[in-house]
Scaffold this motif. Structure first.
Motif, PDB file in Angstrom:
ATOM      1  N   ILE A 144      -3.062   5.189  -8.310  1.00 12.82           N
ATOM      2  CA  ILE A 144      -2.271   4.425  -9.273  1.00 12.82           C
ATOM      3  C   ILE A 144      -1.631   3.221  -8.584  1.00 12.82           C
ATOM      4  O   ILE A 144      -1.544   2.132  -9.150  1.00 12.82           O
ATOM      5  CB  ILE A 144      -1.189   5.321  -9.908  1.00 12.82           C
ATOM      6  CG1 ILE A 144      -1.855   6.410 -10.757  1.00 12.82           C
ATOM      7  CG2 ILE A 144      -0.228   4.499 -10.751  1.00 12.82           C
ATOM      8  CD1 ILE A 144      -0.900   7.418 -11.338  1.00 12.82           C
ATOM      9  N   ARG A 145      -1.194   3.414  -7.355  1.00 13.06           N
ATOM     10  CA  ARG A 145      -0.603   2.318  -6.572  1.00 13.06           C
ATOM     11  C   ARG A 145      -1.603   1.177  -6.400  1.00 13.06           C
ATOM     12  O   ARG A 145      -1.270   0.004  -6.576  1.00 13.06           O
ATOM     13  CB  ARG A 145      -0.162   2.861  -5.210  1.00 13.06           C
ATOM     14  CG  ARG A 145       0.385   1.798  -4.259  1.00 13.06           C
ATOM     15  CD  ARG A 145       0.616   2.418  -2.886  1.00 13.06           C
ATOM     16  NE  ARG A 145       0.965   1.399  -1.907  1.00 13.06           N
ATOM     17  CZ  ARG A 145       2.094   1.359  -1.238  1.00 13.06           C
ATOM     18  NH1 ARG A 145       3.026   2.269  -1.466  1.00 13.06           N
ATOM     19  NH2 ARG A 145       2.317   0.420  -0.347  1.00 13.06           N
ATOM     20  N   GLU A 146      -2.845   1.519  -6.074  1.00 11.51           N
ATOM     21  CA  GLU A 146      -3.880   0.500  -5.885  1.00 11.51           C
ATOM     22  C   GLU A 146      -4.228  -0.191  -7.203  1.00 11.51           C
ATOM     23  O   GLU A 146      -4.465  -1.411  -7.239  1.00 11.51           O
ATOM     24  CB  GLU A 146      -5.126   1.136  -5.264  1.00 11.51           C
ATOM     25  CG  GLU A 146      -4.912   1.539  -3.817  1.00 11.51           C
ATOM     26  CD  GLU A 146      -6.030   2.425  -3.287  1.00 11.51           C
ATOM     27  OE1 GLU A 146      -6.258   2.404  -2.066  1.00 11.51           O
ATOM     28  OE2 GLU A 146      -6.657   3.138  -4.091  1.00 11.51           O
ATOM     29  N   LEU A 147      -4.263   0.561  -8.290  1.00 13.08           N
ATOM     30  CA  LEU A 147      -4.498  -0.035  -9.609  1.00 13.08           C
ATOM     31  C   LEU A 147      -3.383  -1.017  -9.973  1.00 13.08           C
ATOM     32  O   LEU A 147      -3.635  -2.088 -10.534  1.00 13.08           O
ATOM     33  CB  LEU A 147      -4.599   1.055 -10.676  1.00 13.08           C
ATOM     34  CG  LEU A 147      -5.910   1.846 -10.714  1.00 13.08           C
ATOM     35  CD1 LEU A 147      -5.785   3.033 -11.655  1.00 13.08           C
ATOM     36  CD2 LEU A 147      -7.066   0.948 -11.154  1.00 13.08           C
ATOM     37  N   ALA A 148      -2.125  -0.651  -9.639  1.00 12.77           N
ATOM     38  CA  ALA A 148      -0.990  -1.544  -9.892  1.00 12.77           C
ATOM     39  C   ALA A 148      -1.142  -2.833  -9.100  1.00 12.77           C
ATOM     40  O   ALA A 148      -0.835  -3.933  -9.594  1.00 12.77           O
ATOM     41  CB  ALA A 148       0.321  -0.845  -9.518  1.00 12.77           C
ATOM     42  N   CYS A 160      -3.648  -2.533  -0.587  1.00  7.99           N
ATOM     43  CA  CYS A 160      -4.301  -2.255   0.697  1.00  7.99           C
ATOM     44  C   CYS A 160      -3.476  -1.453   1.693  1.00  7.99           C
ATOM     45  O   CYS A 160      -4.032  -0.726   2.507  1.00  7.99           O
ATOM     46  CB  CYS A 160      -4.725  -3.572   1.358  1.00  7.99           C
ATOM     47  SG  CYS A 160      -5.884  -4.520   0.378  1.00  7.99           S
ATOM     48  N   ILE A 161      -2.161  -1.607   1.674  1.00  8.57           N
ATOM     49  CA  ILE A 161      -1.332  -0.919   2.667  1.00  8.57           C
ATOM     50  C   ILE A 161      -0.748   0.339   2.031  1.00  8.57           C
ATOM     51  O   ILE A 161       0.239   0.279   1.312  1.00  8.57           O
ATOM     52  CB  ILE A 161      -0.213  -1.831   3.196  1.00  8.57           C
ATOM     53  CG1 ILE A 161      -0.802  -3.149   3.693  1.00  8.57           C
ATOM     54  CG2 ILE A 161       0.564  -1.134   4.297  1.00  8.57           C
ATOM     55  CD1 ILE A 161      -1.830  -2.987   4.798  1.00  8.57           C
ATOM     56  N   THR A 162      -1.371   1.466   2.310  1.00  9.97           N
ATOM     57  CA  THR A 162      -0.952   2.722   1.680  1.00  9.97           C
ATOM     58  C   THR A 162      -0.411   3.742   2.678  1.00  9.97           C
ATOM     59  O   THR A 162       0.056   4.784   2.297  1.00  9.97           O
ATOM     60  CB  THR A 162      -2.143   3.360   0.939  1.00  9.97           C
ATOM     61  OG1 THR A 162      -3.219   3.560   1.869  1.00  9.97           O
ATOM     62  CG2 THR A 162      -2.612   2.470  -0.193  1.00  9.97           C
TER      63      THR A 162
END
Length: 301
Positions: free
Chosen positions: A278-282, A152-154
């Motif tokens: 990719i960050r959110e998928l991780a 959530c925090i991007t």
């Protein structure tokens, strides 16, 4: 016992799925009506939907009635009313802070901060109710928090007005989970849920008519998000939460319910066509690992 916990875990996961999609409905609904009006109508619908459900469930699956004297019946009614009112008051303030906070922050940040109850619940449970958790649960909590952050925090983390409101909401939802944990084994969960919605709607009606301008025209324009938030998110999901939390560790329950953040991101991707990095998928992967870790059976000593 394991089968019961698995069934309750699936019920709570369904609850989290409904809530995750509800973030989209809440965001869209704010284009037409103000926060207290939205919560007043959605919770009234939630309570209304449960009235025929209670009647049908009593007819289809009548429970064995114990022979109670008038004093015992009075105590049972008082306990049910007490549970419904306590849950309703907490739900009213929690959803009002959340709905107001969504006006000033993004849905992703709101999802992350709301789901901080996964760490608040075990801390409060340990501090006030002496509910201890095994080490794997705490590890799952840490993994889930890291996953939520990646999810959530991007764009950096800075506390704004909306973030502060949603954090208060998270504290109140933590208390709501613990209160449900206390009352759900003692009373009829569906009836308590019905009471809590009408209490929440009544509380939200006061600031709605004092500080906002509820109009039938605007409410009808927001019929789709209000209907989803009222019937599914309130009437169905909060009732499933009460049923699913019965005989469940509140920390494990909070971990499963925190999956709403994963679902909210996926719902934004599918419904609002938002990109999933990719960050959110991780973050999603870490959340699923945390949930599975929390569900592993404890070794018998």
């Amino acid at each position: 016992m394991q089968k019961v916990q698995l069934k309750n875990s699936l019920i709570l996961f369904l609850t989290a799925t409904i809530w995750g999609v509800a973030f989209v409905a809440q965001s869209v609904g704010m284009d037409y009506v103000e926060p207290f009006t939205f919560n007043m109508v959605r919770n009234f619908l939630g309570g209304l939907v449960l009235i025929p459900c209670i009647w049908i469930l009593d007819k289809i699956n009548p429970k064995e009635k114990k022979i109670l004297n008038e004093q015992e019946k009075s105590q049972a009614r008082k306990l049910l009313l007490k549970g419904g009112v306590c849950c309703g008051v907490l739900l009213a303030f929690a959803t009002s802070f959340q709905q107001t906070g969504i006006k000033y922050t993004t849905v992703g940040r709101a999802g992350f901060i709301t789901a901080c109850y996964i760490i608040i619940v075990p801390i409060l449970g340990l501090a006030f109710f002496k509910k201890k958790c095994r080490s794997t649960i705490w590890l799952a909590v840490v993994l889930a928090l890291i996953g939520l952050y990646l999810l959530c925090i991007t764009d950096g983390f800075a506390i704004g007005k909306g973030d502060f409101y949603v954090f208060i909401c998270s504290l109140l939802f933590s208390l709501h989970i613990l209160v449900i944990d206390h009352f759900s084994p003692l009373v009829d969960g569906v009836k308590m849920s019905c009471i809590q919605f009408f209490v929440t709607s009544a509380i939200c009606a006061v600031p709605a008519f004092l500080f906002e301008s509820p109009q039938i025209h605007n409410i009808l324009l927001a019929w789709a998000p209000i209907l989803y938030a009222g019937v599914l998110s309130c009437g169905v999901a909060y009732t499933l939460q009460i049923i699913g939390q019965k005989n469940m560790n509140p920390t494990v329950a909070s971990l499963i319910l925190s999956m709403e953040s994963c679902i909210s991101v996926l719902a934004g991707w599918i419904i609002l066509h938002q990109a999933l990095t990719i960050r959110e998928l991780a973050g999603c992967v870490l959340m699923f690992i945390a949930i599975i870790l929390a569900q592993l059976p404890q070794k018998e000593k």
